[in-house]
Design a protein around this motif. Structure first.
Motif, PDB file in Angstrom:
ATOM      1  N   GLU A  88       0.846  -1.115  -0.060  1.00  0.00           N
ATOM      2  CA  GLU A  88      -0.006  -0.037   0.077  1.00  0.00           C
ATOM      3  C   GLU A  88       0.770   1.308  -0.093  1.00  0.00           C
ATOM      4  O   GLU A  88       0.549   2.221  -0.676  1.00  0.00           O
ATOM      5  CB  GLU A  88      -1.005  -0.125   1.286  1.00  0.00           C
ATOM      6  CG  GLU A  88      -1.979   0.976   1.385  1.00  0.00           C
ATOM      7  CD  GLU A  88      -2.884   1.010   2.552  1.00  0.00           C
ATOM      8  OE1 GLU A  88      -3.262   2.246   3.010  1.00  0.00           O
ATOM      9  OE2 GLU A  88      -3.229   0.053   2.751  1.00  0.00           O
ATOM     10  N   TYR A  89       1.804   1.397   0.799  1.00  0.00           N
ATOM     11  CA  TYR A  89       2.696   2.567   1.036  1.00  0.00           C
ATOM     12  C   TYR A  89       3.602   2.761  -0.480  1.00  0.00           C
ATOM     13  O   TYR A  89       3.247   3.836  -0.912  1.00  0.00           O
ATOM     14  CB  TYR A  89       4.025   2.200   2.024  1.00  0.00           C
ATOM     15  CG  TYR A  89       4.963   3.380   1.888  1.00  0.00           C
ATOM     16  CD1 TYR A  89       4.803   4.312   2.688  1.00  0.00           C
ATOM     17  CD2 TYR A  89       6.220   3.242   1.407  1.00  0.00           C
ATOM     18  CE1 TYR A  89       5.695   5.335   2.759  1.00  0.00           C
ATOM     19  CE2 TYR A  89       6.966   4.221   1.225  1.00  0.00           C
ATOM     20  CZ  TYR A  89       6.882   5.230   2.215  1.00  0.00           C
ATOM     21  OH  TYR A  89       7.823   6.391   2.446  1.00  0.00           O
ATOM     22  N   PHE A  94       4.136   5.357  -5.449  1.00  0.00           N
ATOM     23  CA  PHE A  94       4.391   5.272  -7.181  1.00  0.00           C
ATOM     24  C   PHE A  94       3.359   6.119  -7.915  1.00  0.00           C
ATOM     25  O   PHE A  94       3.664   6.747  -8.769  1.00  0.00           O
ATOM     26  CB  PHE A  94       4.370   3.908  -7.633  1.00  0.00           C
ATOM     27  CG  PHE A  94       5.357   3.014  -7.048  1.00  0.00           C
ATOM     28  CD1 PHE A  94       6.594   3.471  -6.994  1.00  0.00           C
ATOM     29  CD2 PHE A  94       5.334   1.677  -7.107  1.00  0.00           C
ATOM     30  CE1 PHE A  94       7.717   2.733  -6.520  1.00  0.00           C
ATOM     31  CE2 PHE A  94       6.083   0.904  -6.518  1.00  0.00           C
ATOM     32  CZ  PHE A  94       7.648   1.271  -6.381  1.00  0.00           C
ATOM     33  N   VAL A  95       2.346   6.303  -7.218  1.00  0.00           N
ATOM     34  CA  VAL A  95       1.119   7.240  -7.719  1.00  0.00           C
ATOM     35  C   VAL A  95       1.649   8.712  -7.799  1.00  0.00           C
ATOM     36  O   VAL A  95       1.637   9.503  -8.679  1.00  0.00           O
ATOM     37  CB  VAL A  95      -0.308   7.063  -7.145  1.00  0.00           C
ATOM     38  CG1 VAL A  95      -1.177   8.208  -7.610  1.00  0.00           C
ATOM     39  CG2 VAL A  95      -0.915   5.553  -7.386  1.00  0.00           C
ATOM     40  N   HIS A  96       2.204   8.938  -6.571  1.00  0.00           N
ATOM     41  CA  HIS A  96       2.525  10.317  -6.421  1.00  0.00           C
ATOM     42  C   HIS A  96       3.909  10.663  -7.223  1.00  0.00           C
ATOM     43  O   HIS A  96       3.952  11.549  -7.873  1.00  0.00           O
ATOM     44  CB  HIS A  96       2.991  10.333  -4.888  1.00  0.00           C
ATOM     45  CG  HIS A  96       3.766  11.637  -4.547  1.00  0.00           C
ATOM     46  ND1 HIS A  96       3.264  13.010  -4.676  1.00  0.00           N
ATOM     47  CD2 HIS A  96       5.238  11.900  -4.377  1.00  0.00           C
ATOM     48  CE1 HIS A  96       4.018  14.032  -4.163  1.00  0.00           C
ATOM     49  NE2 HIS A  96       5.356  13.360  -4.167  1.00  0.00           N
ATOM     50  N   LEU A  97       4.764   9.590  -7.325  1.00  0.00           N
ATOM     51  CA  LEU A  97       5.980   9.910  -8.297  1.00  0.00           C
ATOM     52  C   LEU A  97       5.481   9.792  -9.767  1.00  0.00           C
ATOM     53  O   LEU A  97       6.192  10.642 -10.337  1.00  0.00           O
ATOM     54  CB  LEU A  97       6.859   8.636  -8.167  1.00  0.00           C
ATOM     55  CG  LEU A  97       7.709   8.636  -6.631  1.00  0.00           C
ATOM     56  CD1 LEU A  97       8.538   7.545  -6.795  1.00  0.00           C
ATOM     57  CD2 LEU A  97       8.584   9.959  -6.534  1.00  0.00           C
TER      58      LEU A  97
END
Length: 125
Positions: A88-89, A94-97
């Motif tokens: 989850e982290y 990865f979505v943020h990056l």
């Protein structure tokens, strides 16, 4: 000292759980291989154990099966919780990056990567 007490001394409890004395290998690592039906010699080689250490571990597991199995199930549950946490982290990370713009000096590398992804996608079709 008789053999049974020698085998008991070969397995100690540490902060990592039931551990083979003189190693960083715990019985839960041995249990993983046993559950995967690895032969003893391969377990010994994979975990870098001596014959005496492996024999002590297998004897302890057999003689204390109920206790070791219960602790092993707790270890598996903890492993799963940790795996889910990091999955989850990392998913969120990865979505943020992915939303961050690429550094201009690396734009050519990103373009090459996208071309390789597109080529692989067309091969799979």
């Amino acid at each position: 000292m008789n053999l049974a007490s020698h085998e008991q001394a070969a397995i100690i409890r540490t902060e990592r759980g039931l551990t083979i004395a003189g190693t960083r290998t715990n019985l839960y690592d041995v249990m993983d291989f046993l559950k995967a039906q690895y032969p003893p010699k391969l377990i010994r080689d994979k975990l870098n154990l001596t014959d005496v250490q492996l024999t002590a571990a297998l004897s302890y597991i057999a003689e204390n099966h109920t206790q070791v199995e219960a602790e092993y199930q707790e270890v598996l549950q903890t492993r799963e919780e940790i795996r889910q946490y990091w999955e989850e982290y990392n998913r969120d990370r990865f979505v943020h990056l992915a939303t961050k713009p690429h550094h201009p000096s690396k734009e050519a590398l990103w373009e090459k990567l996208e071309q390789q992804k597109a080529a692989r996608a067309s091969v799979k079709l």
